[in-house]
Write a protein that holds these residues in place. Sequence first.
Motif, mmCIF file in Angstrom:
data_model
loop_
_atom_site.group_PDB
_atom_site.id
_atom_site.type_symbol
_atom_site.label_atom_id
_atom_site.label_comp_id
_atom_site.label_asym_id
_atom_site.label_seq_id
_atom_site.Cartn_x
_atom_site.Cartn_y
_atom_site.Cartn_z
ATOM 1 N N VAL A 126 -10.081 -11.451 15.587
ATOM 2 C CA VAL A 126 -10.991 -11.311 16.722
ATOM 3 C C VAL A 126 -10.197 -11.674 17.968
ATOM 4 O O VAL A 126 -9.439 -12.646 17.968
ATOM 5 C CB VAL A 126 -12.220 -12.244 16.557
ATOM 6 C CG1 VAL A 126 -12.968 -12.393 17.869
ATOM 7 C CG2 VAL A 126 -13.141 -11.722 15.459
ATOM 8 N N LEU A 127 -10.336 -10.873 19.009
ATOM 9 C CA LEU A 127 -9.611 -11.170 20.239
ATOM 10 C C LEU A 127 -10.472 -12.037 21.149
ATOM 11 O O LEU A 127 -11.606 -11.687 21.484
ATOM 12 C CB LEU A 127 -9.232 -9.883 20.973
ATOM 13 C CG LEU A 127 -8.377 -10.108 22.230
ATOM 14 C CD1 LEU A 127 -6.975 -10.583 21.865
ATOM 15 C CD2 LEU A 127 -8.312 -8.850 23.089
ATOM 16 N N VAL A 128 -9.922 -13.201 21.519
ATOM 17 C CA VAL A 128 -10.613 -14.105 22.437
ATOM 18 C C VAL A 128 -9.908 -14.025 23.787
ATOM 19 O O VAL A 128 -8.735 -14.386 23.902
ATOM 20 C CB VAL A 128 -10.571 -15.553 21.906
ATOM 21 C CG1 VAL A 128 -11.278 -16.492 22.877
ATOM 22 C CG2 VAL A 128 -11.188 -15.639 20.514
ATOM 23 N N ILE A 129 -10.589 -13.496 24.778
ATOM 24 C CA ILE A 129 -9.993 -13.433 26.116
ATOM 25 C C ILE A 129 -10.473 -14.660 26.891
ATOM 26 O O ILE A 129 -11.656 -14.797 27.206
ATOM 27 C CB ILE A 129 -10.373 -12.126 26.848
ATOM 28 C CG1 ILE A 129 -9.877 -10.928 26.031
ATOM 29 C CG2 ILE A 129 -9.765 -12.116 28.249
ATOM 30 C CD1 ILE A 129 -10.071 -9.585 26.717
ATOM 31 N N ASN A 130 -9.529 -15.562 27.155
ATOM 32 C CA ASN A 130 -9.866 -16.848 27.766
ATOM 33 C C ASN A 130 -9.611 -16.811 29.279
ATOM 34 O O ASN A 130 -9.008 -15.875 29.795
ATOM 35 C CB ASN A 130 -9.027 -17.948 27.099
ATOM 36 C CG ASN A 130 -9.446 -19.336 27.528
ATOM 37 O OD1 ASN A 130 -10.611 -19.583 27.842
ATOM 38 N ND2 ASN A 130 -8.500 -20.258 27.559
#
Length: 307
Positions: A126-130
């Motif tokens: 899962v890509l987490v864009i912080n």
Amino acid sequence: HFNLQIAMTDLFKSGYASIVGRPNVGKSTLLNCLMAKKVAVTSNRPQTTRNKITGVLHLPGAQIILVDTPGIHKSDRTLNEMMVRASLSTFSDVDLLLVMLSAESGFCVEDEFVLNSMRGVKTKKVLVINKVDLVDKSNLLILMDEMNKKSLFEEIIPISALKEDGLDQLKSLILNYLPEGPEYFPKDMDTDCPETFLFGELIREKILKLTRFEIPHSVAVVVEDMYEQNNGVVQIDATIYAEKDSQKKILIGERGSMLKNIGRQARQDIEKRIGAKIFLKLFVKVKANWRDQKKTIKEFGYTHDSF
Ligand code: GDP
Ligand code: MG
């Protein structure tokens, strides 16, 4: 009675999610914010985290075991190689990979390096864009679209770890990927890192904050001893290792001012963590080129099983 037991075990979900990405995207900040306490140290410098740090999130009917990892990057140094290997080693061991990007920097070559390192890895990602607090919506949407086209991720979720934005959504997202499982950790346990290691990290964090240039990277902290004095105060003896005499001088400071400062700030953090008064005794020693010596790296506790 038998049926009831099955129904109950049905309810409990548990598993591992590893937070991976290049240095400085906010992995350790996310771990701490999800845990609502400091488990991993953070700083604005790259390569702050040197080994895997586990944080156990106890939820109703579930247990998420988060693994914070060192930033994945290119380097020839033994210490850095070992750090990266610790991150890679989690790829196939976990139920979910939380791959983190910074919205502020967008997708850069260092992130490309991270994605390449997980080629062929079957674990769901899962890509987490912080750091979405630092960009406007339109730029975020462009980045999400760009990343979506890579077809690597099950989902993409924007968050701000620092502003605690999107964390509840992230928690429920992680739960969707966890299998039924046992309670791996008892309720009162929030990490499997030894306490002495955590205290050493808190001391190192103050050094990262208070010193500059090559010093933050050259320093290791080892807690040598910890015991309760007669008056109930916990004494902690720790050694700060530098690589050069000049660094040692700076770490001690004029008439010990720097060391005092490090000690005072670290003491406050450690007291908060254990809820008792402590007496922190710091020593500074030189161990030349320790970052290129496997044996010393291991002695300092920055170690990992298959290394
Ligand atoms: P790591 O190397 O990936 O573990 O990154 P850290 O957690 O140590 O964070 C690196 C820097 O980014 C620190 O200065 C954090 O305060 C900052 N940071 C982390 N998350 C956020 C965020 O959501 N927003 C902003 N503005 N800064 C963040
Ligand atoms: Mg970190």
